[in-house]
Design a protein around this motif. Structure first.
Motif, PDB file in Angstrom:
ATOM      1  N   SER A  30       0.830  -1.199   0.000  1.00 32.06           N
ATOM      2  CA  SER A  30       0.000   0.000   0.000  1.00 32.06           C
ATOM      3  C   SER A  30       0.866   1.252   0.000  1.00 32.06           C
ATOM      4  N   THR A  31       0.365   2.296  -0.620  1.00 29.11           N
ATOM      5  CA  THR A  31       1.030   3.598  -0.632  1.00 29.11           C
ATOM      6  C   THR A  31       0.025   4.663  -0.234  1.00 29.11           C
ATOM      7  N   LEU A  32       0.439   5.552   0.648  1.00 28.39           N
ATOM      8  CA  LEU A  32      -0.397   6.676   1.040  1.00 28.39           C
ATOM      9  C   LEU A  32       0.279   7.970   0.600  1.00 28.39           C
ATOM     10  N   ILE A  33      -0.421   8.753  -0.220  1.00 34.43           N
ATOM     11  CA  ILE A  33       0.059  10.087  -0.591  1.00 34.43           C
ATOM     12  C   ILE A  33      -0.694  11.076   0.284  1.00 34.43           C
ATOM     13  N   SER A  34       0.040  11.737   1.159  1.00 33.06           N
ATOM     14  CA  SER A  34      -0.595  12.607   2.151  1.00 33.06           C
ATOM     15  C   SER A  34      -0.393  14.077   1.805  1.00 33.06           C
ATOM     16  N   ASN A  35      -1.276  14.904   2.361  1.00 37.96           N
ATOM     17  CA  ASN A  35      -1.178  16.368   2.252  1.00 37.96           C
ATOM     18  C   ASN A  35      -1.180  16.861   0.811  1.00 37.96           C
ATOM     19  N   ASN A  43     -11.737  18.592 -13.136  1.00 40.91           N
ATOM     20  CA  ASN A  43     -12.170  19.869 -12.580  1.00 40.91           C
ATOM     21  C   ASN A  43     -11.014  20.851 -12.415  1.00 40.91           C
ATOM     22  N   GLU A  44     -11.316  22.115 -12.660  1.00 40.58           N
ATOM     23  CA  GLU A  44     -10.287  23.149 -12.566  1.00 40.58           C
ATOM     24  C   GLU A  44      -9.948  23.482 -11.120  1.00 40.58           C
ATOM     25  N   THR A  45     -10.869  23.246 -10.214  1.00 45.65           N
ATOM     26  CA  THR A  45     -10.615  23.506  -8.791  1.00 45.65           C
ATOM     27  C   THR A  45      -9.885  22.330  -8.169  1.00 45.65           C
ATOM     28  N   LEU A  46      -8.762  22.592  -7.552  1.00 48.86           N
ATOM     29  CA  LEU A  46      -8.009  21.527  -6.904  1.00 48.86           C
ATOM     30  C   LEU A  46      -8.745  21.012  -5.670  1.00 48.86           C
ATOM     31  N   ILE A  47      -8.639  19.717  -5.436  1.00 57.14           N
ATOM     32  CA  ILE A  47      -9.163  19.104  -4.216  1.00 57.14           C
ATOM     33  C   ILE A  47      -8.087  19.239  -3.146  1.00 57.14           C
ATOM     34  N   GLU A  48      -8.439  19.843  -2.020  1.00 53.80           N
ATOM     35  CA  GLU A  48      -7.445  20.073  -0.969  1.00 53.80           C
ATOM     36  C   GLU A  48      -7.861  19.371   0.318  1.00 53.80           C
ATOM     37  N   GLY A  49      -6.864  19.110   1.145  1.00 55.11           N
ATOM     38  CA  GLY A  49      -7.127  18.548   2.465  1.00 55.11           C
ATOM     39  C   GLY A  49      -7.455  17.074   2.466  1.00 55.11           C
ATOM     40  N   LYS A  50      -7.087  16.360   1.406  1.00 53.11           N
ATOM     41  CA  LYS A  50      -7.382  14.926   1.348  1.00 53.11           C
ATOM     42  C   LYS A  50      -6.125  14.136   0.989  1.00 53.11           C
ATOM     43  N   ASP A  51      -6.102  12.898   1.459  1.00 50.76           N
ATOM     44  CA  ASP A  51      -5.011  11.974   1.164  1.00 50.76           C
ATOM     45  C   ASP A  51      -5.492  10.956   0.126  1.00 50.76           C
ATOM     46  N   ILE A  52      -4.531  10.270  -0.492  1.00 52.43           N
ATOM     47  CA  ILE A  52      -4.853   9.259  -1.499  1.00 52.43           C
ATOM     48  C   ILE A  52      -4.232   7.935  -1.043  1.00 52.43           C
ATOM     49  N   LEU A  53      -5.074   6.915  -0.871  1.00 48.73           N
ATOM     50  CA  LEU A  53      -4.581   5.588  -0.508  1.00 48.73           C
ATOM     51  C   LEU A  53      -4.605   4.693  -1.735  1.00 48.73           C
ATOM     52  N   ILE A  54      -3.445   4.132  -2.048  1.00 46.87           N
ATOM     53  CA  ILE A  54      -3.309   3.197  -3.164  1.00 46.87           C
ATOM     54  C   ILE A  54      -3.094   1.814  -2.592  1.00 46.87           C
ATOM     55  N   MET A  58      -4.625   0.069  -7.628  1.00 45.32           N
ATOM     56  CA  MET A  58      -5.825   0.894  -7.717  1.00 45.32           C
ATOM     57  C   MET A  58      -5.856   1.955  -6.620  1.00 45.32           C
ATOM     58  N   ILE A  59      -6.531   3.060  -6.914  1.00 46.57           N
ATOM     59  CA  ILE A  59      -6.809   4.071  -5.893  1.00 46.57           C
ATOM     60  C   ILE A  59      -8.005   3.575  -5.088  1.00 46.57           C
ATOM     61  N   SER A  60      -7.792   3.256  -3.830  1.00 44.14           N
ATOM     62  CA  SER A  60      -8.872   2.661  -3.042  1.00 44.14           C
ATOM     63  C   SER A  60      -9.645   3.690  -2.226  1.00 44.14           C
ATOM     64  N   LYS A  61      -8.988   4.818  -1.869  1.00 48.35           N
ATOM     65  CA  LYS A  61      -9.681   5.773  -1.007  1.00 48.35           C
ATOM     66  C   LYS A  61      -9.080   7.162  -1.164  1.00 48.35           C
ATOM     67  N   ASP A  76       4.848  12.229   1.309  1.00 49.97           N
ATOM     68  CA  ASP A  76       4.341  13.519   1.758  1.00 49.97           C
ATOM     69  C   ASP A  76       4.381  14.506   0.599  1.00 49.97           C
ATOM     70  N   ALA A  77       3.186  14.891   0.110  1.00 52.68           N
ATOM     71  CA  ALA A  77       3.084  15.766  -1.061  1.00 52.68           C
ATOM     72  C   ALA A  77       2.770  17.196  -0.671  1.00 52.68           C
ATOM     73  N   THR A  78       3.167  17.614   0.508  1.00 54.51           N
ATOM     74  CA  THR A  78       2.903  18.977   0.967  1.00 54.51           C
ATOM     75  C   THR A  78       3.441  20.003  -0.039  1.00 54.51           C
ATOM     76  N   GLY A  79       2.584  20.942  -0.441  1.00 54.62           N
ATOM     77  CA  GLY A  79       3.001  21.994  -1.361  1.00 54.62           C
ATOM     78  C   GLY A  79       3.061  21.571  -2.806  1.00 54.62           C
ATOM     79  N   LYS A  80       2.614  20.362  -3.100  1.00 56.97           N
ATOM     80  CA  LYS A  80       2.693  19.858  -4.476  1.00 56.97           C
ATOM     81  C   LYS A  80       1.299  19.479  -4.962  1.00 56.97           C
ATOM     82  N   VAL A  81       1.181  19.218  -6.254  1.00 56.66           N
ATOM     83  CA  VAL A  81      -0.093  18.842  -6.856  1.00 56.66           C
ATOM     84  C   VAL A  81       0.012  17.425  -7.401  1.00 56.66           C
TER      85      VAL A  81
END
Length: 449
Positions: A30-35, A43-54, A58-61, A76-81
């Motif tokens: 499993s991999t967690l991409i945080s922050n 969508n043009e609006t970025l989704i903020e404040g969520k983590d991505i669990l792989i 597959m992206i599971s959550k 840790d993806a702080t400050g990145k997209v």
């Protein structure tokens, strides 16, 4: 006894190969991409404040405050997209890094070995999927999926199907009149290209391509730049021949795409049911409106007669045709955008390894006509929508491509910066892509531990 030992060794080698391929199906750690700030591909609006669990591939959550599973890798993806992996919808794995003399004077193994190395570089530019638009690259697809070679996912078209004198009729000038009993050319024998005339022959060659494993069918409906016997203005394949290819593909629950530049040829193809117009740089408003009406996609390349032009010899007919095509690029992009034709990104890099290296730069060139989000959709979510038209022929049936959402394939890029504000970031993957992930596996990571 020696023969028995040889067979035993061969059996063991085959078993090891099967086990190696099977291992690719086992869930990855499993991999967690945080922050993260997330561009979901739509969508043009970025989704903020969520983590991505792989989990696995597959992206599971996607949620706030996900707790990392035991043993998971945390990025840790702080400050990145975070954005979807890029998709090139008009790629030539076997041809993009070969000169024409090299292509014509080497064998298929040479083509695919060079292509494997080229695809590895494409993956490290952030291209996690390509739609291959001509050539027998089926073995490269299988070996990439099995993990033998690193590279993008491949949606193979197999042999490009052309009429006599059509865009992929690469036989020599002395090949006519055709002897029906003569052997096929080498390029036809190995399945890179094939010539088919008349409905029965088009049906046969289309069905053969599907039998080989084509995820979509590629035909030639008009003149081309790199070919020598077909001026740009000619229309190729009758309505009946085109309908035959479309019907055969539809029977296999997939679609036909076609090489074409001009109105008459494109309109004939679209009326016959072709769903993807490749190139189209000389189209006018009526044809683009017909495409919109019929739901056909425009798979166009941002090519101009600039420093990134395909290097045809000065004074050659190929060079003259290239200039004519690029003169229509501005107009067609602007019209397609105004009319609302679904448009996807592709490079069609050919016969020049240096040009293939500029894959990301060509995405950035779309900024001449589109906003960053419009450009990025062409190389992510809209491309994924067209790939899904392959239906059950897709080698990747578990989820969508080109988007960041739960249930999608874990093909992701972590960008140093916001590509929705600066599209040029995608033009320099080495500098600006901190993480490149395909199928849940990290191929590049420059983030701090």
């Amino acid at each position: 006894m020696k023969k028995q030992k040889h067979l035993t060794g061969l059996t063991m080698a085959l078993a090891a190969t099967i086990l190696s391929a099977s291992a690719q199906d086992e869930p990855a750690s499993s991999t967690l991409i945080s922050n993260a700030k997330i561009f979901d591909g739509v969508n043009e609006t970025l989704i903020e404040g969520k983590d991505i669990l792989i989990e696995g591939n597959m992206i599971s959550k996607i949620a706030a405050g996900i707790e990392a599973p035991e043993g998971a890798t945390v990025l840790d993806a702080t400050g990145k997209v975070v954005m979807p992996g890029l998709i090139d919808m008009h790629w030539h794995s076997a041809f993009n890094s070969l000169s024409v003399p090299a292509l014509l004077n080497t064998d298929q193994a040479y083509h695919l070995l060079v292509g494997a190395k080229s695809n590895e570089k494409a993956l490290l530019r952030g291209f996690t999927t390509v739609r291959d638009m001509a050539g027998n690259v089926f073995s490269l697809c299988k070996l990439t999926d099995a993990g033998v070679y690193d590279g993008p996912r491949i949606f193979p078209s197999g042999p490009a199907i052309s009429q006599t004198s059509g865009h992929s009729d690469f036989r020599p000038p002395t090949a006519v009149p055709i002897d029906p009993g003569a052997p096929l050319s080498y390029a036809e024998r190995i399945g890179h290209f094939v010539v088919a005339d008349g409905v029965p022959d088009v049906l046969l060659r289309t069905r053969e391509a599907l039998r080989m494993g084509s995820t979509q069918i590629k035909i030639m409906s008009g003149g081309g730049v790199s070919s020598n016997y077909d001026p740009l203005d000619v229309t190729q394949y009758t309505i009946e021949e085109t309908e035959a290819a479309v019907a055969a593909a539809a029977d296999w629950n997939t679609y036909v795409c076609t090489h074409v530049f001009t109105d008459e040829a494109a309109q004939r193809a679209v009326k016959a049911g072709v769903l993807s117009i490749e190139h189209g740089h000389l189209l006018t408003e009526p044809t683009l409106r017909l495409m919109k009406e019929k739901g056909a996609f425009l798979s166009m390349q941002p090519i101009l007669d600039d420093e990134d032009a395909i290097p045809f010899p000065e004074g050659s007919e190929n060079r003259r045709k290239f200039v004519q095509v690029t003169e229509g690029t501005d107009r067609v992009y602007r019209l397609a955008k105004e009319i609302g034709v679904k448009t996807v990104f592709g490079t069609d890099a050919l016969f020049d390894p240096g040009l293939a290296l500029k894959q990301g730069k060509f995405v950035a060139k779309l900024g001449r006509w589109y906003s960053p989000v419009e450009a990025l959709r062409q190389a992510t979510s809209t491309a994924g929508e067209l790939l899904a038209m392959s239906g059950p022929r897709s080698p990747y049936p578990k989820g969508p491509l080109g988007v960041v959402k739960e249930g999608a394939y874990a093909d992701l890029i972590v960008v140093n910066g916001n590509p929705l504000e600066d599209l040029n970031l995608v033009g320099d993957a080495e500098e600006n892509f901190a993480v490149i992930m395909k199928d849940g596996k990290v191929y590049k990571n420059t983030l701090e531990p």
